[in-house]
Design a protein around this motif. Structure first.
Motif, PDB file in Angstrom:
ATOM      1  N   SER A 141       5.204  91.639  36.319  1.00 22.95           N
ATOM      2  CA  SER A 141       4.933  90.195  36.552  1.00 22.95           C
ATOM      3  C   SER A 141       3.695  89.837  37.085  1.00 22.95           C
ATOM      4  CB  SER A 141       6.061  90.011  37.626  1.00 22.95           C
ATOM      5  OG  SER A 141       5.847  90.437  38.840  1.00 22.95           O
ATOM      6  N   SER A 168      -4.217  82.044  43.113  1.00 26.51           N
ATOM      7  CA  SER A 168      -3.890  80.586  42.502  1.00 26.51           C
ATOM      8  C   SER A 168      -3.259  80.633  41.184  1.00 26.51           C
ATOM      9  CB  SER A 168      -5.530  80.212  42.252  1.00 26.51           C
ATOM     10  OG  SER A 168      -6.133  80.969  41.150  1.00 26.51           O
ATOM     11  N   LEU A 170      -0.419  82.338  40.649  1.00 27.68           N
ATOM     12  CA  LEU A 170       1.037  82.415  41.176  1.00 27.68           C
ATOM     13  C   LEU A 170       1.788  81.373  41.636  1.00 27.68           C
ATOM     14  CD1 LEU A 170       0.534  85.544  43.569  1.00 27.68           C
ATOM     15  CD2 LEU A 170       0.842  85.604  40.984  1.00 27.68           C
ATOM     16  N   ASP A 171       3.154  81.296  41.075  1.00 23.29           N
ATOM     17  CA  ASP A 171       3.855  80.126  41.442  1.00 23.29           C
ATOM     18  C   ASP A 171       4.013  80.174  43.136  1.00 23.29           C
ATOM     19  OD1 ASP A 171       6.651  81.547  42.653  1.00 23.29           O
ATOM     20  OD2 ASP A 171       6.449  82.379  40.779  1.00 23.29           O
ATOM     21  N   LEU A 172       4.653  78.630  43.483  1.00 19.54           N
ATOM     22  CA  LEU A 172       4.319  78.539  44.891  1.00 19.54           C
ATOM     23  C   LEU A 172       5.054  79.494  45.735  1.00 19.54           C
ATOM     24  CD1 LEU A 172       3.921  76.528  47.234  1.00 19.54           C
ATOM     25  CD2 LEU A 172       5.847  75.306  46.793  1.00 19.54           C
ATOM     26  N   LYS A 173       6.408  79.930  45.469  1.00 19.32           N
ATOM     27  CA  LYS A 173       7.116  81.012  46.300  1.00 19.32           C
ATOM     28  C   LYS A 173       6.627  82.285  46.423  1.00 19.32           C
ATOM     29  CE  LYS A 173      11.982  82.605  46.867  1.00 19.32           C
ATOM     30  NZ  LYS A 173      13.429  82.385  46.486  1.00 19.32           N
ATOM     31  N   LEU A 174       6.059  82.749  45.335  1.00 17.27           N
ATOM     32  CA  LEU A 174       5.618  83.968  45.163  1.00 17.27           C
ATOM     33  C   LEU A 174       4.142  83.925  45.909  1.00 17.27           C
ATOM     34  CD1 LEU A 174       5.396  86.715  44.471  1.00 17.27           C
ATOM     35  CD2 LEU A 174       4.498  86.134  42.139  1.00 17.27           C
ATOM     36  N   ARG A 175       3.306  82.897  45.931  1.00 20.46           N
ATOM     37  CA  ARG A 175       2.067  82.813  46.474  1.00 20.46           C
ATOM     38  C   ARG A 175       2.321  82.733  48.241  1.00 20.46           C
ATOM     39  NH1 ARG A 175       0.364  78.380  44.153  1.00 20.46           N
ATOM     40  NH2 ARG A 175       0.703  76.834  45.607  1.00 20.46           N
ATOM     41  N   LYS A 176       3.507  82.245  48.580  1.00 18.62           N
ATOM     42  CA  LYS A 176       3.722  82.362  49.991  1.00 18.62           C
ATOM     43  C   LYS A 176       4.053  83.456  50.537  1.00 18.62           C
ATOM     44  CE  LYS A 176       5.377  77.553  50.469  1.00 18.62           C
ATOM     45  NZ  LYS A 176       4.532  77.014  51.687  1.00 18.62           N
TER      46      LYS A 176
END
Length: 357
Positions: A141, A168, A170-176
């Motif tokens: 992924s 930048s 990555l999606d929001l949840k994964l970024r967090k």
């Protein structure tokens, strides 16, 4: 070992001619401490990536110098600097496995097979990718590929790791999730991280210190809490979090007069004299609303915006300005759109800010 990992000294970078070129950095100086998670934060075009590239050796300053652990590296090529960079794109070799990707840089450094195997195992454990060692990038992924890119950069154990907006894509949840993981990696390795982002939440979440940049200059350097609670100018107050701005006049020590004539306590710089025209800032969470109309200001609630646990109430003050208050959505159901409300400010919340740039 020096307490300062990287020192940028009076750096100016001009692309093109000195007279008519683009001045990407304008007399920037900053000391970044050893083992620190330091973030360069600002909007696009502020010069943060240019400064990162100067530290990496991909660009040379027009004026000034770059010193790494006490050694001037201003003119050294990238391969001679104990620095690695993680970019926005993962740049993994598609025909190599995860382990081979991570070990590639070590092979180029002439490490033995035993040394490479040990280093690869160590950093894959650090990024929690041990079980993926024999997979190929196409089988991973986006978040997993980012971990591999980080492992590859960490494997040679650089003195400094440069990160150019690596989250930048990555999606929001994964970024967090990765924000927490990056901070963990930095603490476990003890390597100095210099992180570039335009995302204030990333900066506040991970950093030991932040340098807020605008128009090629550093506006403020400080710990996240200090930057948020005590911005030195309007740009910083506006860029970090949300702020309301109101015109005022210095009344006396620690007091300002608002446009409606009411005097209120505020943090006022010592060098401002009585009568000085100023701008004061206040965070939405430090604005209190009273449906009964009591307060230092009064206005009409024009919008109630629901955010789950919070709600933003927009208050028209009647002079063309709108104040935003953040209130608990379930704690205050008495606010009604179209109704009047009084405005009060939390103690210590009102602060005079300079115009900045």
């Amino acid at each position: 070992m020096s307490d300062i990992a990287v020192s940028a000294q009076s750096i100016t970078k001009v692309f093109g001619s000195l007279s008519g070129g683009l001045r990407a950095l304008d007399d920037v100086s900053v000391d970044i401490k050893t083992n620190e998670f330091f973030t360069l934060l600002g909007p696009s075009g502020c010069g943060k990536t240019t400064l990162l590239r100067l530290i990496a050796g991909f660009e040379t300053p027009t004026f000034g110098s770059i010193v790494l652990e006490g050694v001037d590296i201003t003119t050294d090529p990238p391969f001679k600097r104990p620095v690695n960079t993680v970019f926005q794109s993962y740049a993994l070799f598609p025909h190599l496995t995860v382990a081979q990707n991570v070990g590639f840089g070590l092979e180029m450094l002439g490490k033995t097979k035993k040394e490479i195997t040990h280093a690869v195992d160590e950093v894959l454990a650090l990024v929690r990718m041990e079980e993926m060692a024999h997979r190929y990038p196409s089988q991973l992924s986006g978040g997993q590929q980012q971990r591999v890119a980080l492992a590859r950069a960490l494997a040679p154990k650089p003195s400094v790791l440069l990160l150019d907006e690596p989250l930048s894509a990555l999606d929001l949840k994964l970024r967090k999730q990765m924000q927490i993981e990056l901070k963990r990696m930095q603490m476990e390795t003890g390597i100095t991280f210099i992180f570039v982002t335009h995302d204030q939440e990333e900066a506040l979440t991970m950093s030991d210190r932040i340098a807020v940049m605008s128009a090629g200059r550093i506006q403020q350097i400080g710990a996240p809490r200090d930057i948020y609670n005590a911005p030195t100018n309007r740009f910083v107050a506006d860029f970090i979090g949300e702020s309301n701005f109101l015109p005022a006049e210095v009344a006396e020590v620690g007091m300002v007069t608002l446009a409606n004539g009411n005097k209120v306590p505020a943090v006022v710089p010592d060098d401002l004299v009585t009568g000085s025209k100023v701008t004061v800032s206040i965070r939405p969470e430090q604005v209190e609303l009273d449906p009964a109309g009591e307060g230092v200001l009064a206005g009409t609630i024009t919008e109630l915006v629901y955010f789950g646990t919070d709600m933003h109430a927009h208050v028209d003050l009647g002079d063309g300005s709108v104040l935003v208050a953040r209130v608990q959505a379930e704690a205050d159901r008495s606010l009604v759109k179209g109704e009047q409300a009084g405005v009060r400010f939390a103690s210590g919340g009102l602060r005079v800010v300079e115009d900045g740039s």
